[in-house]
Design an enzyme around this catalytic site. Sequence first.
Site, PDB file in Angstrom:
ATOM      1  CG  ASP A  38       6.236 103.000 -30.996  1.00 36.27           C
ATOM      2  OD1 ASP A  38       6.993 102.077 -31.399  1.00 36.27           O
ATOM      3  OD2 ASP A  38       7.286 104.075 -30.786  1.00 36.27           O
ATOM      4  CG  HIS A  89       9.159 100.776 -27.693  1.00 42.10           C
ATOM      5  ND1 HIS A  89       9.714 101.702 -28.919  1.00 42.10           N
ATOM      6  CD2 HIS A  89       8.680 101.714 -26.797  1.00 42.10           C
ATOM      7  CE1 HIS A  89       9.093 102.945 -28.028  1.00 42.10           C
ATOM      8  NE2 HIS A  89       8.093 102.966 -27.431  1.00 42.10           N
ATOM      9  CG  HIS A  93       8.794 103.322 -22.986  1.00 46.07           C
ATOM     10  ND1 HIS A  93       9.176 105.097 -22.498  1.00 46.07           N
ATOM     11  CD2 HIS A  93       7.834 103.770 -23.978  1.00 46.07           C
ATOM     12  CE1 HIS A  93       8.363 105.759 -23.702  1.00 46.07           C
ATOM     13  NE2 HIS A  93       7.865 104.291 -24.282  1.00 46.07           N
ATOM     14  CG  HIS A 186       1.792 106.002 -28.523  1.00 44.47           C
ATOM     15  ND1 HIS A 186       1.753 106.702 -29.472  1.00 44.47           N
ATOM     16  CD2 HIS A 186       3.819 105.598 -28.007  1.00 44.47           C
ATOM     17  CE1 HIS A 186       3.894 107.251 -29.716  1.00 44.47           C
ATOM     18  NE2 HIS A 186       4.018 106.294 -28.938  1.00 44.47           N
TER      19      HIS A 186
END
Length: 225
Positions: A38, A89, A93, A186
Amino acid sequence: MIHLAPLYPQLYKILKPSFPDCLWSGKGDRKVVALTFDDGPHPQYTPQLIQVLAQHQAIANFFWLGCCVERSPQIAKEIYQRGNWVGIHGYDHTSFPLLTADALQLSLAKTQAAIAKACDLDPKDIRDVRPPNGLFTPRTLTLLRQWQYRPVMWSVVPEDWVRPGIDVVVNRVMHQVVNGSIIVLHDGAHGGQDVAATVAQLLPLLQAQGYAFVTIEQLWHESKL
């Protein structure tokens, strides 16, 4: 800071049956895992990760931030051309429950468009969405379905973004992994510093246990069989 790593396995057990329309893991009948990353692509950390994946002939799945794709379109293109799966995603964020329906739709559409442009894809083929911070509400899922997106969650979350140490992250994954696990790591600004070294340790351990690496698309397909 409260570390939630011990809670994620329990959360998974509660959330998976509660929200069955999300993809939480594979069926468990095959020795496969889906590696997911991610928050990228990152101009420094992601190219290092790509090299490690290539060295071990492993494919992975990347859930991208639209703003990062716009900054690093060539990296995004290389990831896709190497056979990895790509998804959304959000644009920057922001947790989805904090957004109005219009703002959420815009965040998804902008990210979808950025990925499509970078990877030379039809936007309609970019449907997989992982909510930032893993946060969603039933309303979020209703909207995603309405807009033809597919929500993708996780089953193994080693909390690498707080950088507890590479060995700690690797050990958490290896203690929790089972057939069909969806593992979250990540490659962005938080945790990406360690991602290449973490994956370089993790891949040989998973391969030694007989795990093959699959795409989220393969897990969706198998979930319908």
